[in-house]
Motif scaffolding. Structure first.
Motif, mmCIF file in Angstrom:
data_model
loop_
_atom_site.group_PDB
_atom_site.id
_atom_site.type_symbol
_atom_site.label_atom_id
_atom_site.label_comp_id
_atom_site.label_asym_id
_atom_site.label_seq_id
_atom_site.Cartn_x
_atom_site.Cartn_y
_atom_site.Cartn_z
ATOM 1 N N ALA A 138 0.828 -1.205 0.000
ATOM 2 C CA ALA A 138 0.000 0.000 0.000
ATOM 3 C C ALA A 138 0.863 1.256 0.000
ATOM 4 O O ALA A 138 0.485 2.288 -0.577
ATOM 5 C CB ALA A 138 -0.924 -0.002 1.213
ATOM 6 N N THR A 139 2.030 1.177 0.634
ATOM 7 C CA THR A 139 2.975 2.297 0.601
ATOM 8 C C THR A 139 3.442 2.557 -0.822
ATOM 9 O O THR A 139 3.511 3.704 -1.280
ATOM 10 C CB THR A 139 4.184 1.992 1.505
ATOM 11 N N LYS A 140 3.743 1.493 -1.550
ATOM 12 C CA LYS A 140 4.175 1.632 -2.939
ATOM 13 C C LYS A 140 3.032 2.161 -3.809
ATOM 14 O O LYS A 140 3.234 3.016 -4.678
ATOM 15 C CB LYS A 140 4.681 0.293 -3.460
ATOM 16 N N GLN A 141 1.827 1.646 -3.594
ATOM 17 C CA GLN A 141 0.668 2.080 -4.364
ATOM 18 C C GLN A 141 0.438 3.579 -4.224
ATOM 19 O O GLN A 141 0.141 4.280 -5.194
ATOM 20 C CB GLN A 141 -0.574 1.313 -3.915
ATOM 21 N N SER A 142 0.585 4.081 -2.999
ATOM 22 C CA SER A 142 0.285 5.482 -2.716
ATOM 23 C C SER A 142 1.514 6.382 -2.811
ATOM 24 O O SER A 142 1.414 7.586 -2.569
ATOM 25 C CB SER A 142 -0.347 5.612 -1.325
ATOM 26 N N ILE A 143 2.663 5.820 -3.161
ATOM 27 C CA ILE A 143 3.929 6.564 -3.296
ATOM 28 C C ILE A 143 4.203 7.374 -2.032
ATOM 29 O O ILE A 143 4.353 8.598 -2.061
ATOM 30 C CB ILE A 143 3.950 7.448 -4.564
ATOM 31 N N ARG A 144 4.269 6.653 -0.930
ATOM 32 C CA ARG A 144 4.540 7.281 0.358
ATOM 33 C C ARG A 144 6.027 7.246 0.677
ATOM 34 O O ARG A 144 6.727 6.280 0.358
ATOM 35 C CB ARG A 144 3.777 6.568 1.480
ATOM 36 N N ALA A 145 6.497 8.276 1.356
ATOM 37 C CA ALA A 145 7.915 8.339 1.717
ATOM 38 C C ALA A 145 8.239 7.431 2.895
ATOM 39 O O ALA A 145 9.386 7.006 3.050
ATOM 40 C CB ALA A 145 8.315 9.777 2.047
ATOM 41 N N TYR A 146 7.243 7.138 3.729
ATOM 42 C CA TYR A 146 7.477 6.335 4.930
ATOM 43 C C TYR A 146 6.580 5.104 4.955
ATOM 44 O O TYR A 146 5.381 5.191 4.676
ATOM 45 C CB TYR A 146 7.211 7.165 6.197
ATOM 46 N N ILE A 147 7.170 3.969 5.309
ATOM 47 C CA ILE A 147 6.398 2.745 5.519
ATOM 48 C C ILE A 147 5.921 2.736 6.966
ATOM 49 O O ILE A 147 6.739 2.794 7.889
ATOM 50 C CB ILE A 147 7.249 1.484 5.261
ATOM 51 N N PRO A 148 4.624 2.663 7.217
ATOM 52 C CA PRO A 148 4.134 2.606 8.598
ATOM 53 C C PRO A 148 4.654 1.362 9.313
ATOM 54 O O PRO A 148 4.762 0.283 8.721
ATOM 55 C CB PRO A 148 2.614 2.550 8.438
ATOM 56 N N GLU A 149 4.959 1.505 10.589
ATOM 57 C CA GLU A 149 5.424 0.368 11.383
ATOM 58 C C GLU A 149 4.231 -0.442 11.866
ATOM 59 O O GLU A 149 3.228 0.126 12.321
ATOM 60 C CB GLU A 149 6.224 0.857 12.583
ATOM 61 N N VAL A 150 4.318 -1.767 11.766
ATOM 62 C CA VAL A 150 3.303 -2.647 12.344
ATOM 63 C C VAL A 150 3.810 -3.066 13.720
ATOM 64 O O VAL A 150 4.805 -3.777 13.845
ATOM 65 C CB VAL A 150 3.048 -3.882 11.458
ATOM 66 N N LEU A 151 3.122 -2.598 14.743
ATOM 67 C CA LEU A 151 3.557 -2.835 16.116
ATOM 68 C C LEU A 151 3.128 -4.218 16.596
ATOM 69 O O LEU A 151 2.444 -4.959 15.889
ATOM 70 C CB LEU A 151 2.975 -1.744 17.023
ATOM 71 N N ALA A 152 3.498 -4.554 17.810
ATOM 72 C CA ALA A 152 3.186 -5.866 18.370
ATOM 73 C C ALA A 152 1.688 -6.028 18.603
ATOM 74 O O ALA A 152 0.967 -5.059 18.878
ATOM 75 C CB ALA A 152 3.945 -6.069 19.675
ATOM 76 N N TYR A 153 1.221 -7.251 18.496
ATOM 77 C CA TYR A 153 -0.175 -7.643 18.727
ATOM 78 C C TYR A 153 -0.436 -7.619 20.232
ATOM 79 O O TYR A 153 0.225 -8.325 20.997
ATOM 80 C CB TYR A 153 -0.354 -9.043 18.155
ATOM 81 N N GLU A 154 -1.396 -6.794 20.674
ATOM 82 C CA GLU A 154 -1.584 -6.596 22.109
ATOM 83 C C GLU A 154 -3.053 -6.478 22.499
ATOM 84 O O GLU A 154 -3.899 -6.094 21.697
ATOM 85 C CB GLU A 154 -0.851 -5.322 22.554
ATOM 86 N N LYS A 155 -3.322 -6.780 23.764
ATOM 87 C CA LYS A 155 -4.624 -6.523 24.362
ATOM 88 C C LYS A 155 -4.687 -5.057 24.797
ATOM 89 O O LYS A 155 -3.658 -4.382 24.902
ATOM 90 C CB LYS A 155 -4.840 -7.439 25.570
ATOM 91 N N ALA A 156 -5.903 -4.591 25.095
ATOM 92 C CA ALA A 156 -6.068 -3.197 25.496
ATOM 93 C C ALA A 156 -5.274 -2.868 26.749
ATOM 94 O O ALA A 156 -4.710 -1.776 26.876
ATOM 95 C CB ALA A 156 -7.549 -2.882 25.704
ATOM 96 N N SER A 157 -5.215 -3.804 27.684
ATOM 97 C CA SER A 157 -4.498 -3.560 28.939
ATOM 98 C C SER A 157 -3.010 -3.346 28.721
ATOM 99 O O SER A 157 -2.331 -2.733 29.549
ATOM 100 C CB SER A 157 -4.709 -4.739 29.900
ATOM 101 N N VAL A 158 -2.495 -3.840 27.591
ATOM 102 C CA VAL A 158 -1.076 -3.673 27.268
ATOM 103 C C VAL A 158 -0.863 -2.450 26.387
ATOM 104 O O VAL A 158 0.047 -1.651 26.620
ATOM 105 C CB VAL A 158 -0.512 -4.930 26.578
ATOM 106 N N PHE A 159 -1.702 -2.264 25.356
ATOM 107 C CA PHE A 159 -1.412 -1.170 24.439
ATOM 108 C C PHE A 159 -1.638 0.203 25.055
ATOM 109 O O PHE A 159 -1.085 1.204 24.582
ATOM 110 C CB PHE A 159 -2.122 -1.327 23.085
ATOM 111 N N VAL A 160 -2.439 0.300 26.113
ATOM 112 C CA VAL A 160 -2.557 1.609 26.770
ATOM 113 C C VAL A 160 -1.224 2.025 27.385
ATOM 114 O O VAL A 160 -0.943 3.226 27.540
ATOM 115 C CB VAL A 160 -3.664 1.610 27.853
ATOM 116 N N LYS A 161 -0.386 1.041 27.714
ATOM 117 C CA LYS A 161 0.957 1.349 28.211
ATOM 118 C C LYS A 161 1.907 1.612 27.050
ATOM 119 O O LYS A 161 2.738 2.527 27.113
ATOM 120 C CB LYS A 161 1.462 0.187 29.069
ATOM 121 N N THR A 162 1.778 0.818 25.991
ATOM 122 C CA THR A 162 2.600 1.027 24.794
ATOM 123 C C THR A 162 2.393 2.428 24.238
ATOM 124 O O THR A 162 3.339 3.080 23.789
ATOM 125 C CB THR A 162 2.241 -0.006 23.709
ATOM 126 N N LEU A 163 1.150 2.907 24.300
ATOM 127 C CA LEU A 163 0.802 4.205 23.727
ATOM 128 C C LEU A 163 0.719 5.306 24.776
ATOM 129 O O LEU A 163 0.043 6.318 24.579
ATOM 130 C CB LEU A 163 -0.533 4.101 22.980
#
Length: 261
Positions: A138-163
């Motif tokens: 999708a990055t190539k399709q849209s000619i984006r300068a940055y590839i978004p990072e896919v972060l770790a798979y987490e539950k809500a109780s964990v990602f509130v700390k990640t974020l």
């Protein structure tokens, strides 16, 4: 149609330098896109570099390019993460693809309580890799300068700390305010010096997260947890959108309000 390819190992380059597309990128350029000598191609590294080139030679799986222009693209002043709950029938993948094309900066796969689809054991790495491949294309399709990072798979109780430190925005029909009308912790002033949205004191607000639940919705306990961690519960209007649609729609609204478009 513009041709855009990624060379991951590309760090820097100058006008007149020769580059080579090899492997899968080279094969795609030569045999699928049927690039011809003299055609113009764009090349990036997924980390902010966009290079204009001209094809000098085309072989079966190698295309030699001459650099004609080099652009370094700065990251947006504000960053937006999509927290996407897993969903059946590839609806989560559709959201990932569309949000990448629309400019999302990072994507976090969410193990929501009501998600029918689950990643367990080897599926965790496989699923994250699959999303990474979708993001790359999708990055190539849209000619984006940055590839978004896919972060770790987490539950809500964990990602509130990640974020931690990120403004959390939960998209849910039970929300008290529309995303288009909710108060954002930024001023309406556009800071031309940074091309971003600034706080009243001139400092940029760092990041936002759009949180999208699964087909069955977000559970009351998850909503309570997110509220307790400072999240705003917002709606996208009167219509109830699918999980594949909510994220892209919200990203378009928020990007417009933050003047990222």
């Amino acid at each position: 149609m513009a041709h855009f390819y990624l060379i991951d190992e590309l760090v820097s380059t100058v006008v007149g330098e020769l580059l080579s597309l090899r492997g899968s990128e080279g094969r795609h350029a030569a045999t699928v896109s049927r690039v011809r000598v003299g055609e113009s191609l764009l090349v990036g590294n997924g980390r902010g570099l966009i290079v204009s080139t001209t094809a000098l030679t085309v072989e079966k799986d190698v295309v030699t390019l001459e650099v004609t222009n080099v652009d370094g693209i700065a990251l947006p002043t504000t960053q937006i993460t999509l927290v996407q709950a897993l969903a059946k029938n590839d609806r989560d993948e559709r959201a990932v693809e569309a949000c990448t094309e629309l400019g999302i900066d990072a994507i976090l796969p969410w193990a929501a309580e009501r998600s029918i689809s689950k990643w367990e054991g080897p599926k965790v790495a496989k699923g994250r890799s699959r999303w990474g491949a979708i993001v790359r294309e999708a990055t190539k399709q849209s000619i984006r300068a940055y590839i978004p990072e896919v972060l770790a798979y987490e539950k809500a109780s964990v990602f509130v700390k990640t974020l931690a430190g990120t403004q959390l925005i939960v998209l849910d029909p039970t929300g008290d305010v529309s995303l288009g009308e909710m108060s954002l912790p930024v001023s309406a002033r556009h800071d031309e010096s940074t091309s971003g949205v600034a706080l009243s004191d001139g400092a940029p607000f760092a990041s936002f997260a759009l949180i999208v639940g699964p087909e069955g919705g977000i559970t009351p306990s998850e909503l309570a947890l997110l509220r307790a961690n400072g999240a705003t519960i917002a709606t996208l209007g009167k219509n109830i959108l699918r999980t594949s649609t909510a994220g892209p729609a919200a990203l378009a609204i928020l990007s417009s309000r933050l003047r990222r478009l």
